[in-house]
Design a protein around this motif. Sequence first.
Motif, PDB file in Angstrom:
ATOM      1  N   ASN A  23       0.847  -1.187   0.000  1.00 39.31           N
ATOM      2  CA  ASN A  23       0.000   0.000   0.000  1.00 39.31           C
ATOM      3  C   ASN A  23       0.883   1.237   0.000  1.00 39.31           C
ATOM      4  OD1 ASN A  23       0.404   0.879   2.907  1.00 39.31           O
ATOM      5  ND2 ASN A  23      -0.531  -1.114   3.265  1.00 39.31           N
ATOM      6  N   TYR A  80      -3.887   4.055  -0.852  1.00 39.88           N
ATOM      7  CA  TYR A  80      -4.652   2.903  -1.322  1.00 39.88           C
ATOM      8  C   TYR A  80      -3.751   1.675  -1.326  1.00 39.88           C
ATOM      9  CZ  TYR A  80      -2.142   3.938  -5.650  1.00 39.88           C
ATOM     10  OH  TYR A  80      -1.144   4.182  -6.572  1.00 39.88           O
ATOM     11  N   ASP A  81      -4.374   0.503  -1.460  1.00 40.08           N
ATOM     12  CA  ASP A  81      -3.648  -0.747  -1.640  1.00 40.08           C
ATOM     13  C   ASP A  81      -3.300  -0.904  -3.112  1.00 40.08           C
ATOM     14  OD1 ASP A  81      -3.876  -1.359   1.029  1.00 40.08           O
ATOM     15  OD2 ASP A  81      -5.524  -2.779   0.770  1.00 40.08           O
ATOM     16  N   ASP A 121       2.755   2.716 -10.220  1.00 45.95           N
ATOM     17  CA  ASP A 121       1.973   3.659  -9.428  1.00 45.95           C
ATOM     18  C   ASP A 121       2.828   4.796  -8.884  1.00 45.95           C
ATOM     19  OD1 ASP A 121      -0.047   1.899  -9.982  1.00 45.95           O
ATOM     20  OD2 ASP A 121      -0.849   1.891  -7.950  1.00 45.95           O
ATOM     21  N   ALA A 139      -8.187   4.791  -7.216  1.00 49.78           N
ATOM     22  CA  ALA A 139      -8.091   4.903  -5.758  1.00 49.78           C
ATOM     23  C   ALA A 139      -9.195   5.838  -5.259  1.00 49.78           C
ATOM     24  CB  ALA A 139      -6.726   5.445  -5.373  1.00 49.78           C
ATOM     25  N   PRO A 140      -9.647   5.660  -4.007  1.00 49.25           N
ATOM     26  CA  PRO A 140      -9.162   4.714  -3.010  1.00 49.25           C
ATOM     27  C   PRO A 140      -9.672   3.300  -3.279  1.00 49.25           C
ATOM     28  CG  PRO A 140     -10.967   5.976  -2.110  1.00 49.25           C
ATOM     29  CD  PRO A 140     -10.687   6.562  -3.459  1.00 49.25           C
ATOM     30  N   LYS A 141      -8.879   2.326  -2.927  1.00 50.36           N
ATOM     31  CA  LYS A 141      -9.264   0.932  -3.099  1.00 50.36           C
ATOM     32  C   LYS A 141      -8.464   0.092  -2.111  1.00 50.36           C
ATOM     33  CE  LYS A 141      -5.941   0.437  -6.925  1.00 50.36           C
ATOM     34  NZ  LYS A 141      -5.752  -0.015  -8.324  1.00 50.36           N
ATOM     35  N   SER A 142      -8.982  -1.080  -1.802  1.00 55.64           N
ATOM     36  CA  SER A 142      -8.286  -1.968  -0.876  1.00 55.64           C
ATOM     37  C   SER A 142      -8.472  -3.398  -1.337  1.00 55.64           C
ATOM     38  CB  SER A 142      -8.813  -1.798   0.557  1.00 55.64           C
ATOM     39  OG  SER A 142     -10.198  -2.112   0.632  1.00 55.64           O
ATOM     40  N   HIS A 196      -3.437  11.106  -0.528  1.00 57.14           N
ATOM     41  CA  HIS A 196      -4.314   9.999  -0.865  1.00 57.14           C
ATOM     42  C   HIS A 196      -3.533   8.702  -0.726  1.00 57.14           C
ATOM     43  CE1 HIS A 196      -2.510  10.573  -4.907  1.00 57.14           C
ATOM     44  NE2 HIS A 196      -2.795   9.297  -5.113  1.00 57.14           N
TER      45      HIS A 196
END
Length: 387
Positions: free
Chosen positions: A171, A183-184, A281, A236-239, A181
């Motif tokens: 992450n 995220y994973d 990323d 994002a955001p995401k997990s 920001h």
Amino acid sequence: MRILGMISGTSHDGIDVAVVDFELVGSVLEGRVGHTASTPYPDELRARLIAALPPAPTTLAEVCELDTLIGQSFAEAAAAAVAQGGPVDLIVSHGQTVYHWVEGAHALGTLQIGQPAWIAERTGAPVLSDVRIRDITAGGHGAPLVSVLDGLLLGAHEGGAGALNLGGISNMTVLRDGSLHAYDIGPANALIDAVVTSRGLNPRGFDEDGRIAASGRVDEKLLAELLDEPYYRLPAPKSTGKELFHLGYVDAAVARTGSAADDAGLVATLTELTVRTVAADVRAAGVGTLVVSGGGCRNPVIMDGLRTALPGVRVAPSDDFGAPADDKEAIAFALIGWLSAHGLPGTAPGGTGAAGPRILGTLTPGAGPLVLPAPLGEPPRSLVLAR
């Protein structure tokens, strides 16, 4: 305020602890990191935990037993930390994540086990636990919660910074021009560890010093198939977690491509997957510095791969910024405990996607009355860590 932070991450190999003595000086929160340690799970307990994790079926009886046994393991680790590091005012236990429920790019629930009452009973200290769910109820992903530490520690970094954690899942927190920001990204060690464990390549269950990956050859066809995972294209955001990235996921990709990679080649390919997804990323974030923590930062194949893929980006362990790479998450949960105890939010909405910041956790009283500090009206502006 002396706080003990505790966590077992997505590598589910043991319990990391950190005692941090916090003092607010003006608008700066100073944290002195004292005792730190990592306690492996007993082999039998780790095997039972792995066997119960998704996508394997399990029973409520097994979940109950694991909740108790992991809680008792956390209690022993806490007692050892208090014995060596001195008494604490609060313990924050993240516990062990066993399921993170995500559908349609939205987190709907999360389950961490390791009953905190065992910790309170063993140590006499109050325990803050179940720290992720409050963020999820506000529309967030409950992850990565370490972003609140990243924001305070690196928010003023010139040129922007990315704070990367390489645990079972990778992450990243991105800090640029006053914004945050997080995220994973995807699997860091999760798939590597699954293959190493299932094929008996290392009794410790991971690719120690990247030696297996270094001896193998990347299967480019298999790598292309793995990189085609739709999760990487979600905004994002995401997990994510081992609900998606597990041994069966690897086996299915191998079958689809007809890969003939040997064990070392498979580990090399999965290691390159981590490098490629992270580097893509980081490039997209446009940061000049990448601060790395977690077990993966001890893997020279991953770290050398990131430095090669990211020319012009300073890639450094979080140790250089006052947060020991192996202990950063435990320190982050100690920080969350300090914030909750003072009535302050422990989330950064830009980091989790929640509708707003929330005070985190559920409190289990210790041996005496529950006494909290006077609440604060404003959060600290920055964090300075020292040993």
